[in-house]
Design a protein around this motif. Structure first.
Motif, PDB file in Angstrom:
ATOM      1  N   UNK A   1      -2.340  12.521 -11.390  1.00 42.66           N
ATOM      2  CA  UNK A   1      -0.874  12.586 -11.419  1.00 42.66           C
ATOM      3  C   UNK A   1      -0.444  11.858 -12.694  1.00 42.66           C
ATOM      4  N   UNK A   2       0.778  12.086 -13.168  1.00 42.40           N
ATOM      5  CA  UNK A   2       1.223  11.372 -14.361  1.00 42.40           C
ATOM      6  C   UNK A   2       1.079   9.861 -14.153  1.00 42.40           C
ATOM      7  N   UNK A   3       0.567   9.151 -15.123  1.00 42.98           N
ATOM      8  CA  UNK A   3       0.325   7.715 -14.946  1.00 42.98           C
ATOM      9  C   UNK A   3       1.544   6.931 -14.479  1.00 42.98           C
ATOM     10  N   UNK A   4       2.710   7.223 -15.042  1.00 43.47           N
ATOM     11  CA  UNK A   4       3.890   6.450 -14.674  1.00 43.47           C
ATOM     12  C   UNK A   4       4.489   6.857 -13.324  1.00 43.47           C
ATOM     13  N   UNK A   5       3.897   7.836 -12.660  1.00 38.67           N
ATOM     14  CA  UNK A   5       4.296   8.133 -11.276  1.00 38.67           C
ATOM     15  C   UNK A   5       4.104   6.883 -10.415  1.00 38.67           C
ATOM     16  N   UNK A   6       3.134   6.061 -10.767  1.00 38.70           N
ATOM     17  CA  UNK A   6       2.865   4.847  -9.992  1.00 38.70           C
ATOM     18  C   UNK A   6       4.061   3.889  -9.979  1.00 38.70           C
ATOM     19  N   UNK A   7       4.917   3.972 -10.977  1.00 39.05           N
ATOM     20  CA  UNK A   7       6.105   3.109 -11.015  1.00 39.05           C
ATOM     21  C   UNK A   7       6.999   3.377  -9.805  1.00 39.05           C
ATOM     22  N   UNK A   8       7.092   4.639  -9.392  1.00 38.63           N
ATOM     23  CA  UNK A   8       7.909   4.971  -8.218  1.00 38.63           C
ATOM     24  C   UNK A   8       7.390   4.273  -6.967  1.00 38.63           C
ATOM     25  N   UNK A   9       6.091   4.041  -6.896  1.00 32.80           N
ATOM     26  CA  UNK A   9       5.509   3.346  -5.745  1.00 32.80           C
ATOM     27  C   UNK A   9       5.772   1.848  -5.793  1.00 32.80           C
ATOM     28  N   UNK A  10       5.623   1.228  -6.965  1.00 30.58           N
ATOM     29  CA  UNK A  10       5.659  -0.228  -7.061  1.00 30.58           C
ATOM     30  C   UNK A  10       7.056  -0.807  -7.283  1.00 30.58           C
ATOM     31  N   UNK A  11       8.022   0.014  -7.665  1.00 33.86           N
ATOM     32  CA  UNK A  11       9.357  -0.497  -7.991  1.00 33.86           C
ATOM     33  C   UNK A  11       9.993  -1.321  -6.866  1.00 33.86           C
ATOM     34  N   UNK A  12       9.923  -0.901  -5.606  1.00 36.49           N
ATOM     35  CA  UNK A  12      10.494  -1.749  -4.558  1.00 36.49           C
ATOM     36  C   UNK A  12       9.845  -3.134  -4.481  1.00 36.49           C
ATOM     37  N   UNK A  13       8.547  -3.237  -4.755  1.00 37.57           N
ATOM     38  CA  UNK A  13       7.874  -4.537  -4.739  1.00 37.57           C
ATOM     39  C   UNK A  13       8.353  -5.403  -5.904  1.00 37.57           C
ATOM     40  N   UNK A  14       8.606  -4.796  -7.046  1.00 39.47           N
ATOM     41  CA  UNK A  14       9.134  -5.527  -8.189  1.00 39.47           C
ATOM     42  C   UNK A  14      10.488  -6.140  -7.849  1.00 39.47           C
ATOM     43  N   UNK A  15      11.359  -5.350  -7.225  1.00 37.89           N
ATOM     44  CA  UNK A  15      12.672  -5.855  -6.823  1.00 37.89           C
ATOM     45  C   UNK A  15      12.537  -6.947  -5.764  1.00 37.89           C
ATOM     46  N   UNK A  16      11.616  -6.784  -4.833  1.00 35.36           N
ATOM     47  CA  UNK A  16      11.391  -7.811  -3.800  1.00 35.36           C
ATOM     48  C   UNK A  16      10.970  -9.128  -4.437  1.00 35.36           C
ATOM     49  N   UNK A  17      10.109  -9.066  -5.450  1.00 34.83           N
ATOM     50  CA  UNK A  17       9.664 -10.284  -6.129  1.00 34.83           C
ATOM     51  C   UNK A  17      10.829 -10.969  -6.837  1.00 34.83           C
ATOM     52  N   UNK A  18      11.743 -10.186  -7.400  1.00 33.79           N
ATOM     53  CA  UNK A  18      12.924 -10.782  -8.032  1.00 33.79           C
ATOM     54  C   UNK A  18      13.740 -11.580  -7.033  1.00 33.79           C
TER      55      UNK A  18
ATOM     56  N   UNK B   1      -4.722   8.038 -12.144  1.00 32.80           N
ATOM     57  CA  UNK B   1      -4.138   7.896 -10.801  1.00 32.80           C
ATOM     58  C   UNK B   1      -4.417   9.215 -10.096  1.00 32.80           C
ATOM     59  N   UNK B   2      -5.158   9.158  -9.010  1.00 27.77           N
ATOM     60  CA  UNK B   2      -5.618  10.378  -8.344  1.00 27.77           C
ATOM     61  C   UNK B   2      -4.634  10.865  -7.292  1.00 27.77           C
ATOM     62  N   UNK B   3      -4.389  12.175  -7.239  1.00 28.64           N
ATOM     63  CA  UNK B   3      -3.512  12.723  -6.204  1.00 28.64           C
ATOM     64  C   UNK B   3      -4.165  12.599  -4.838  1.00 28.64           C
TER      65      UNK B   3
ATOM     66  N   UNK C   1       0.847  -1.193   0.000  1.00 25.49           N
ATOM     67  CA  UNK C   1       0.000   0.000   0.000  1.00 25.49           C
ATOM     68  C   UNK C   1       0.879   1.239   0.000  1.00 25.49           C
ATOM     69  N   UNK C   2       0.449   2.285  -0.692  1.00 22.64           N
ATOM     70  CA  UNK C   2       1.201   3.523  -0.731  1.00 22.64           C
ATOM     71  C   UNK C   2       0.314   4.722  -0.965  1.00 22.64           C
ATOM     72  N   UNK C   3       0.872   5.877  -0.701  1.00 22.06           N
ATOM     73  CA  UNK C   3       0.153   7.138  -0.803  1.00 22.06           C
ATOM     74  C   UNK C   3       0.615   7.886  -2.048  1.00 22.06           C
ATOM     75  N   UNK C   4      -0.318   8.407  -2.824  1.00 24.94           N
ATOM     76  CA  UNK C   4      -0.015   9.189  -4.018  1.00 24.94           C
ATOM     77  C   UNK C   4       0.030  10.654  -3.608  1.00 24.94           C
ATOM     78  N   UNK C   5       1.226  11.174  -3.416  1.00 28.41           N
ATOM     79  CA  UNK C   5       1.412  12.550  -2.974  1.00 28.41           C
ATOM     80  C   UNK C   5       1.192  13.507  -4.147  1.00 28.41           C
ATOM     81  N   UNK C   6       0.275  14.450  -3.985  1.00 31.09           N
ATOM     82  CA  UNK C   6      -0.066  15.377  -5.066  1.00 31.09           C
ATOM     83  C   UNK C   6       1.136  16.203  -5.511  1.00 31.09           C
ATOM     84  N   UNK C   7       1.905  16.745  -4.564  1.00 31.15           N
ATOM     85  CA  UNK C   7       3.061  17.569  -4.922  1.00 31.15           C
ATOM     86  C   UNK C   7       4.134  16.750  -5.635  1.00 31.15           C
ATOM     87  N   UNK C   8       4.357  15.540  -5.159  1.00 35.48           N
ATOM     88  CA  UNK C   8       5.348  14.678  -5.809  1.00 35.48           C
ATOM     89  C   UNK C   8       4.895  14.308  -7.218  1.00 35.48           C
ATOM     90  N   UNK C   9       3.606  14.091  -7.397  1.00 30.28           N
ATOM     91  CA  UNK C   9       3.077  13.790  -8.722  1.00 30.28           C
ATOM     92  C   UNK C   9       3.258  14.952  -9.684  1.00 30.28           C
TER      93      UNK C   9
END
Length: 140
Positions: free
Chosen positions: A59-76, A104-106, A31-39
């Motif tokens: 927020x830009x659609x690919x902003x979500x990659x910044x949230x999920x990237x650690x989970x992708x690495x964990x799965x590897x 993706x909503x701020x 779970x993660x928070x979509x920060x409006x300013x960061x987006x």
């Protein structure tokens, strides 16, 4: 490098005994928070100055990659036994097929899970394909 063949989703069987790549073994939910300013900053940094970001409608659609990237690495790490892939030096880059069904909503909370889906040998090394599903807290 270990010679792998094409696998279908959910097939846990691989040729031979020994270390395995565990396909279909999901991780999460995260779970993660979509920060409006960061987006908004992400949009400006990627030369995407859409009014929707400045006005707080998305927020830009690919902003979500910044949230999920650690989970992708964990799965590897979690889904690949030590020794299942030899000669690993790290990932040079990734490739994504991204499908969005809504903006993706701020200032929102999102959840995601990761599932290793397929693995096969390429001339450059082993390609591990993963499915990452992201939704809002209501599952949409």
């Amino acid at each position: 490098m270990t010679k792998l063949t094409e696998y279908t989703f959910g097939s846990g069987e691989q040729a031979g005994a020994g270390p395995q790549i565990h396909l279909g073994a999901g991780l999460g939910p995260y779970q993660g928070y979509v920060d409006a300013d960061a987006g908004t900053a992400f949009g400006w940094a990627t030369n995407d100055a859409s009014a929707a970001y400045v006005e707080g409608r998305a927020v830009p659609p690919l902003y979500s990659v910044a949230l999920v990237l650690p989970a992708l690495h964990a799965a590897n790490i979690e889904c690949v036994d030590d020794g299942a892939i030899s000669g690993v030096t790290g990932s040079v880059h990734g490739e994504q097929d991204v499908y969005f069904h809504a903006p993706v909503l701020p200032d929102s909370t999102v959840r995601w899970s990761v599932t290793p889906y397929a693995a096969h040998q390429t001339p450059a090394g082993v390609l591990l394909t993963q499915r990452i599903a992201v939704s809002d807290t209501e599952g949409a």
